[in-house]
Design an enzyme around this catalytic site. Structure first.
Site, PDB file in Angstrom:
ATOM      1  NE  ARG A 224      -4.288  -1.262  -0.099  1.00 12.96           N
ATOM      2  CZ  ARG A 224      -4.425  -2.209  -1.027  1.00 12.96           C
ATOM      3  NH1 ARG A 224      -3.467  -2.454  -1.891  1.00 12.96           N
ATOM      4  NH2 ARG A 224      -5.542  -2.910  -1.104  1.00 12.96           N
ATOM      5  CG  HIS A 272      -3.597  -0.765  -7.200  1.00 13.90           C
ATOM      6  ND1 HIS A 272      -4.085  -0.123  -6.090  1.00 13.90           N
ATOM      7  CD2 HIS A 272      -3.620  -2.086  -6.889  1.00 13.90           C
ATOM      8  CE1 HIS A 272      -4.382  -1.009  -5.151  1.00 13.90           C
ATOM      9  NE2 HIS A 272      -4.110  -2.214  -5.630  1.00 13.90           N
TER      10      HIS A 272
HETATM   11  P1  NDP Z   1      -2.130 -10.946   5.070  1.00 16.17           P
HETATM   12  O1  NDP Z   1      -3.068 -10.320   6.033  1.00 16.17           O
HETATM   13  O2  NDP Z   1      -2.297 -12.376   4.713  1.00 16.17           O
HETATM   14  O3  NDP Z   1      -0.625 -10.765   5.578  1.00 16.17           O
HETATM   15  C1  NDP Z   1      -0.163  -9.610   6.163  1.00 16.17           C
HETATM   16  C2  NDP Z   1       1.254  -9.821   6.650  1.00 16.17           C
HETATM   17  O4  NDP Z   1       1.740  -8.591   7.185  1.00 16.17           O
HETATM   18  C3  NDP Z   1       1.318 -10.858   7.770  1.00 16.17           C
HETATM   19  O5  NDP Z   1       2.488 -11.625   7.657  1.00 16.17           O
HETATM   20  C4  NDP Z   1       1.386  -9.985   9.015  1.00 16.17           C
HETATM   21  O6  NDP Z   1       2.036 -10.571  10.125  1.00 16.17           O
HETATM   22  C5  NDP Z   1       2.207  -8.824   8.510  1.00 16.17           C
HETATM   23  N1  NDP Z   1       1.984  -7.631   9.347  1.00 16.17           N
HETATM   24  C6  NDP Z   1       0.849  -6.930   9.537  1.00 16.17           C
HETATM   25  N2  NDP Z   1       1.039  -5.917  10.405  1.00 16.17           N
HETATM   26  C7  NDP Z   1       2.341  -6.010  10.783  1.00 16.17           C
HETATM   27  C8  NDP Z   1       3.154  -5.273  11.664  1.00 16.17           C
HETATM   28  N3  NDP Z   1       2.669  -4.224  12.347  1.00 16.17           N
HETATM   29  N4  NDP Z   1       4.433  -5.645  11.825  1.00 16.17           N
HETATM   30  C9  NDP Z   1       4.939  -6.712  11.149  1.00 16.17           C
HETATM   31  N5  NDP Z   1       4.218  -7.458  10.292  1.00 16.17           N
HETATM   32  C10 NDP Z   1       2.940  -7.105  10.108  1.00 16.17           C
HETATM   33  O7  NDP Z   1      -2.183 -10.028   3.755  1.00 16.17           O
HETATM   34  P2  NDP Z   1      -1.881 -10.460   2.241  1.00 16.17           P
HETATM   35  O8  NDP Z   1      -0.547 -11.102   2.196  1.00 16.17           O
HETATM   36  O9  NDP Z   1      -3.019 -11.180   1.665  1.00 16.17           O
HETATM   37  O10 NDP Z   1      -1.851  -9.018   1.540  1.00 16.17           O
HETATM   38  C11 NDP Z   1      -0.917  -8.022   1.935  1.00 16.17           C
HETATM   39  C12 NDP Z   1      -1.311  -6.691   1.319  1.00 16.17           C
HETATM   40  O11 NDP Z   1      -1.052  -6.685  -0.078  1.00 16.17           O
HETATM   41  C13 NDP Z   1      -2.792  -6.350   1.392  1.00 16.17           C
HETATM   42  O12 NDP Z   1      -3.160  -5.865   2.670  1.00 16.17           O
HETATM   43  C14 NDP Z   1      -2.902  -5.284   0.346  1.00 16.17           C
HETATM   44  O13 NDP Z   1      -2.622  -4.027   0.937  1.00 16.17           O
HETATM   45  C15 NDP Z   1      -1.796  -5.626  -0.652  1.00 16.17           C
HETATM   46  N6  NDP Z   1      -2.313  -6.052  -1.959  1.00 16.17           N
HETATM   47  C16 NDP Z   1      -1.909  -5.363  -3.069  1.00 16.17           C
HETATM   48  C17 NDP Z   1      -2.344  -5.732  -4.326  1.00 16.17           C
HETATM   49  C18 NDP Z   1      -1.870  -5.013  -5.534  1.00 16.17           C
HETATM   50  O14 NDP Z   1      -2.323  -5.303  -6.646  1.00 16.17           O
HETATM   51  N7  NDP Z   1      -0.955  -4.082  -5.425  1.00 16.17           N
HETATM   52  C19 NDP Z   1      -3.271  -6.851  -4.499  1.00 16.17           C
HETATM   53  C20 NDP Z   1      -3.635  -7.500  -3.266  1.00 16.17           C
HETATM   54  C21 NDP Z   1      -3.168  -7.109  -2.054  1.00 16.17           C
HETATM   55  P3  NDP Z   1       1.440 -11.914  10.801  1.00 16.17           P
HETATM   56  O15 NDP Z   1       1.713 -13.008   9.802  1.00 16.17           O
HETATM   57  O16 NDP Z   1       2.209 -12.067  12.029  1.00 16.17           O
HETATM   58  O17 NDP Z   1      -0.029 -11.656  11.001  1.00 16.17           O
END
Ligand code: NDP
Length: 309
Positions: A224, A272
Site C-alpha cells: 500500500r 496498481h
Molecule cells: P495478510 O493479512 O495475509 O498478511 C499480512 C502480513 O503482514 C502478515 O504476515 C502480518 O504478520 C504482517 N503484518 C501486519 N502488520 C504487521 C506489523 N505491524 N508488523 C509486522 N508485520 C505485520 O495479507 P496479504 O498477504 O493477503 O496481503 C498483503 C497486502 O497486499 C494487502 O493488505 C494489500 O494491501 C496488498 N495487496 C496489493 C495488491 C496489488 O495489486 N498491489 C493486491 C492485493 C493485495 P502476521 O503473519 O504475524 O499476522
C-alpha cells in the site's frame, strides 16, 4: 432461500454474475445472488468499496460481509460494520503477485535496464552476481508475502521475511516484531513490501529504515502506498541510498499527474496492477465461506478488527 447482496462498483458485476452463482451451486449452497434487496432480507454481503453502501446498520440479518479485495484498510474502521468481515485470499491473486514480484526482483537483480535503454550502444559486459549473492527481504509473510518469498527463495535468493508474529518457513530466514525489522532490512539489496496498511504500518519505510538496506538497494512496493514516507523515499533516491523504487500503490490513486514519482529517473510507476482478485478463483472462496457459515463452521480469512487486517 439465502439472499446474497453483491455490493461493488458497477463494472464488477459482469465478472461475477455467472461465476459466483456457479461456485455457490458447486459448493451446495442454495442462494439468490442479487444487486438489490431490502437490507433486512440480506444474509450475506459480497463487498468491494462503493458509494451505494457505507452504512451497514440496516443489514440486521447479515451473517457476514465478504470482501472481494485482500486489503480492507478502507472498511475495517467503519463503525457501522459490526458483522464478521472476511478478506480475499485467492489463489489467482497469489499467483499474479508472485509473477509481479519475481519479475521486478529479477529486473533489478539482472540489471536489465542497462540493456533495455542503451542509446549509446555501449558494449558493457557487466555480469550480474548469482541470485545466491543477492539478499532479498520481504516485509509481510501473509498469504501474498509468504508465497512471493518462497518463490524468490526457489530462484536461489537468500530471502529474509518479516512479520508481526513469529513464522517458521522452510528455506527462509524469518524475523518478527519491531526488533526483527532492523535486522531484516540491514544489508538487503532488494526489499519488497507486502504489508497491509494499518496504524502500525503507516510510514513504516521512513528515513531511518530506508537507510538500512545496502546502498543502492531496490525497493518494490506492491503493498500500500502509505507504507512509505514519500518525502523520505524521494530523498533516499536523490541521495543514491535507494537505487530504484518500483511502486504499484500510492497514497492517492490514480497517481496525480504532477507527482514527482512520475518524472523521477529511478522510479518505476505501475498503476496498481501488481495483482488482482481473479473472479473464477475468488468466487470459490466466497462460496466456501457462505457454505461454512450456513453449516455453522468457522469462516476463513476473518479480519481481526483490532489488528486492522
Ligand atoms: P495478510 O493479512 O495475509 O498478511 C499480512 C502480513 O503482514 C502478515 O504476515 C502480518 O504478520 C504482517 N503484518 C501486519 N502488520 C504487521 C506489523 N505491524 N508488523 C509486522 N508485520 C505485520 O495479507 P496479504 O498477504 O493477503 O496481503 C498483503 C497486502 O497486499 C494487502 O493488505 C494489500 O494491501 C496488498 N495487496 C496489493 C495488491 C496489488 O495489486 N498491489 C493486491 C492485493 C493485495 P502476521 O503473519 O504475524 O499476522
Amino acid at each position: 432461500m439465502t439472499t446474497i447482496l453483491f455490493s461493488a462498483p458497477e463494472a464488477r458485476w459482469a465478472d461475477y454474475a455467472e461465476v459466483l452463482p456457479a461456485a455457490l451451486k458447486e459448493a451446495g449452497v442454495k442462494a439468490r445472488l442479487t444487486r438489490e434487496a431490502a437490507p433486512e432480507e440480506v444474509d450475506y454481503i459480497v463487498f468491494a468499496p462503493n458509494d451505494a453502501l457505507r452504512d451497514f446498520r440496516p443489514y440486521t440479518r447479515a451473517r457476514a460481509v465478504l470482501s472481494l479485495w485482500a486489503g480492507v484498510e478502507t472498511i475495517v474502521g467503519n463503525e457501522t460494520l459490526t458483522q464478521p468481515l472476511t478478506r480475499m485470499v485467492d489463489d489467482g491473486l497469489e499467483r499474479g503477485m508472485t509473477e509481479y514480484v519475481a519479475g521486478h526482483v529479477l529486473r533489478h537483480h539482472l540489471g536489465m535496464d542497462r540493456h533495455i535503454a542503451n542509446p549509446g550502444r555501449e558494449w558493457r559486459q557487466v555480469a550480474p552476481p548469482l541470485a545466491s549473492d543477492r539478499p532479498v527481504t520481504v516485509l509481510g509473510l501473509g498469504a501474498l508475502g509468504e508465497t512471493c518469498a518462497i518463490a524468490l527463495a526457489d530462484l536461489g535468493f537468500p530471502v529474509t521475511g518479516w512479520s508481526r508474529s513469529r513464522h517458521d518457513i522452510l528455506g527462509l530466514r524469518c524475523l518478527s516484531g519491531p526488533e526483527g525489522l532492523r535486522e531484516a532490512l540491514s544489508g538487503a539489496e532488494i526489499v519488497v513490501t507486502l504489508l497491509p496498511l494499518t496504524a502500525e504500518t503507516e510510514n513504516l519505510m521512513n528515513a531511518e529504515r530506508l537507510a538500512l538496506p545496502a546502498r543502492g538497494a531496490a525497493l518494490i512496493n506492491p503493498g500500500r502506498g502509505a507504507l512509505i514516507d514519500d518525502d523520505a523515499l524521494l530523498a533516499a533516491l536523490d541521495d543514491g541510498q535507494i537505487g530504484h523504487a518500483t511502486l504499484d500503490v500510492f497514497r492517492t490513486e490514480p497517481l496525480p499527474d504532477d507527482h514527482p514519482y512520475w518524472a523521477h529517473p529511478r522510479v518505476t510507476v505501475t498503476p496498481h496492477v501488481a495483482s488482482e482478485t481473479r473472479p473464477e478463483t475468488a468466487a470459490k472462496v466466497i462460496a466456501e465461506n457462505v457454505r461454512r457459515s450456513e453449516a455453522g463452521e468457522p469462516l476463513l480469512h476473518l479480519v481481526d478488527r483490532r489488528r486492522g487486517y
